[in-house]
Structure formats: C-alpha cells, structure tokens
Motif scaffolding. Sequence first.
Motif, PDB file in Angstrom:
ATOM      1  N   LEU A  41       0.730   1.093  -0.549  1.00 42.77           N
ATOM      2  CA  LEU A  41       0.476   0.616  -1.915  1.00 42.77           C
ATOM      3  C   LEU A  41       1.248   1.462  -2.924  1.00 42.77           C
ATOM      4  O   LEU A  41       1.824   0.923  -3.882  1.00 42.77           O
ATOM      5  CB  LEU A  41      -1.019   0.628  -2.215  1.00 42.77           C
ATOM      6  N   ARG A  42       1.288   2.766  -2.720  1.00 47.23           N
ATOM      7  CA  ARG A  42       2.077   3.636  -3.606  1.00 47.23           C
ATOM      8  C   ARG A  42       3.527   3.169  -3.631  1.00 47.23           C
ATOM      9  O   ARG A  42       4.123   2.993  -4.693  1.00 47.23           O
ATOM     10  CB  ARG A  42       2.007   5.080  -3.111  1.00 47.23           C
ATOM     11  N   LEU A  96       0.325  -3.440   6.974  1.00 41.26           N
ATOM     12  CA  LEU A  96       0.740  -4.513   6.061  1.00 41.26           C
ATOM     13  C   LEU A  96      -0.131  -5.747   6.252  1.00 41.26           C
ATOM     14  O   LEU A  96      -0.583  -6.349   5.269  1.00 41.26           O
ATOM     15  CB  LEU A  96       2.213  -4.857   6.278  1.00 41.26           C
ATOM     16  N   SER A  97      -0.402  -6.109   7.505  1.00 40.75           N
ATOM     17  CA  SER A  97      -1.268  -7.259   7.777  1.00 40.75           C
ATOM     18  C   SER A  97      -2.657  -7.047   7.190  1.00 40.75           C
ATOM     19  O   SER A  97      -3.249  -7.975   6.619  1.00 40.75           O
ATOM     20  CB  SER A  97      -1.376  -7.512   9.280  1.00 40.75           C
ATOM     21  N   GLY A  98      -3.189  -5.839   7.326  1.00 38.14           N
ATOM     22  CA  GLY A  98      -4.502  -5.537   6.771  1.00 38.14           C
ATOM     23  C   GLY A  98      -4.531  -5.638   5.257  1.00 38.14           C
ATOM     24  O   GLY A  98      -5.490  -6.149   4.671  1.00 38.14           O
ATOM     25  N   LEU A  99      -3.472  -5.162   4.601  1.00 39.49           N
ATOM     26  CA  LEU A  99      -3.411  -5.238   3.144  1.00 39.49           C
ATOM     27  C   LEU A  99      -3.244  -6.679   2.667  1.00 39.49           C
ATOM     28  O   LEU A  99      -3.782  -7.059   1.626  1.00 39.49           O
ATOM     29  CB  LEU A  99      -2.285  -4.349   2.613  1.00 39.49           C
ATOM     30  N   GLY A 115      -6.152  -9.018   0.607  1.00 42.70           N
ATOM     31  CA  GLY A 115      -5.799  -9.599  -0.680  1.00 42.70           C
ATOM     32  C   GLY A 115      -5.103  -8.652  -1.637  1.00 42.70           C
ATOM     33  O   GLY A 115      -5.027  -8.925  -2.835  1.00 42.70           O
ATOM     34  N   LEU A 116      -4.567  -7.539  -1.131  1.00 43.01           N
ATOM     35  CA  LEU A 116      -3.878  -6.584  -1.997  1.00 43.01           C
ATOM     36  C   LEU A 116      -2.374  -6.815  -2.035  1.00 43.01           C
ATOM     37  O   LEU A 116      -1.712  -6.459  -3.012  1.00 43.01           O
ATOM     38  CB  LEU A 116      -4.184  -5.151  -1.542  1.00 43.01           C
ATOM     39  N   ALA A 147      -5.080  -8.145  -7.426  1.00 41.86           N
ATOM     40  CA  ALA A 147      -6.021  -7.130  -6.916  1.00 41.86           C
ATOM     41  C   ALA A 147      -5.264  -5.860  -6.536  1.00 41.86           C
ATOM     42  O   ALA A 147      -5.746  -4.745  -6.768  1.00 41.86           O
ATOM     43  CB  ALA A 147      -6.795  -7.673  -5.725  1.00 41.86           C
ATOM     44  N   GLY A 148      -4.081  -6.011  -5.955  1.00 39.87           N
ATOM     45  CA  GLY A 148      -3.253  -4.853  -5.621  1.00 39.87           C
ATOM     46  C   GLY A 148      -2.800  -4.118  -6.870  1.00 39.87           C
ATOM     47  O   GLY A 148      -2.824  -2.884  -6.927  1.00 39.87           O
ATOM     48  N   GLU A 149      -2.390  -4.871  -7.886  1.00 33.97           N
ATOM     49  CA  GLU A 149      -1.990  -4.256  -9.165  1.00 33.97           C
ATOM     50  C   GLU A 149      -3.144  -3.469  -9.784  1.00 33.97           C
ATOM     51  O   GLU A 149      -2.941  -2.425 -10.398  1.00 33.97           O
ATOM     52  CB  GLU A 149      -1.508  -5.329 -10.149  1.00 33.97           C
ATOM     53  N   ASP A 150      -4.369  -3.983  -9.616  1.00 30.12           N
ATOM     54  CA  ASP A 150      -5.550  -3.301 -10.158  1.00 30.12           C
ATOM     55  C   ASP A 150      -5.810  -1.958  -9.483  1.00 30.12           C
ATOM     56  O   ASP A 150      -6.616  -1.165  -9.980  1.00 30.12           O
ATOM     57  CB  ASP A 150      -6.794  -4.179 -10.023  1.00 30.12           C
TER      58      ASP A 150
END
Length: 170
Positions: A29-30, A57-60, A64-65, A85-88
């Motif tokens: 995510l970073r 990656l599959s988990g993220l 929904g991130l 949701a990832g941006e949040d």
Amino acid sequence: MQRKSLEGMQCAIARSLERVGEWWSMLILRDAFYGLTRFDEFQQSLGIAPNMLSRRLSGLVESGLLVRRPYQDRPVRYEYVLTPAGEDFRPVLIALLAWGNRHFAPEGVSTQLTDVHTGRDVEPVMVDAHTGEPLSRGRHVLQAGPAANERMRARIELSRQRRERRGDDK
C-alpha cells in the motif's frame, strides 16, 4: 502454523488488521501511494518473492483496497490501483511514518511529509473533523457504539473505570 482470523471480532482495529496487518500488505500500500501499480514494480521495490507478492496483492484486491485491471492485451498484464478504501488508508500510513520517525529512526529521518506550497516539513496530528481540535487522551475517549456486544461494552467500561481511577478524564 495458521494464524487466527480476526474477521469475527467486534473491533474495527482487529477487522482492519485482518486486511492490512501483515507487513508486506502495508508496504505494498505504501508503494501504491508512491505511484507503483505493476507487479514487477512492487517486486523490485520490495524484494519480495513472486508467490508472496501474488498472495498479498490478491488479498488486498479481495479486501477492496486495490483493484486489478488490465493494462496490456498480449499477453494480458495487470496493474493494481488504489480504490477509495485504499486511498482512505493514506492517513494511517502517514501516522505510522511520523511515529516511526519519532521513535525508530536513530540514524535520522529518511522520509518526511512536506507541504508542497511552503516546502516546510509537516507534523501530522489527528483532529476532530467537527471541531478541528487535536485528539487528546484527556478529551477524547472510546465509547461503545450502537452495535457493540456485551464483551465490547465490558472492555470499554473497564477502560472508563481505569481512567477514572487515574484521573485521566480531567
């Protein structure tokens, strides 16, 4: 050894950790915030094994991130882009960055938040969106929400009693 799932716990922190609590996930995510989108970019940045990166990656995506979308037809190749949701999650990473800089950077700060208009370093703080007041231990406390079960209510009540004994609410 298979770790216990936190999904069923009635706690937003536990449920969040179920999705991002593994360190590779947070580092992916970073890197997504840095603008990386492609499998090979993540792999090169992190030095992570391809099978591990694929699982994370599959988990993220499943959480929904990130969203996976094709960027090439022959052969089909995908990129991974942050969802809303990832941006949040950005403020969480910024808070973690600031905390790490304060407590775990004996060699000095290697990454810092900077205001692009002034060029000045920024010290992030959490504030109440309604009042603009910085969150503080004495003024802001966790309370049981409408959906809290008895276990959650008991945990929060115990916390309240301990704060009261210490005089933290003053």
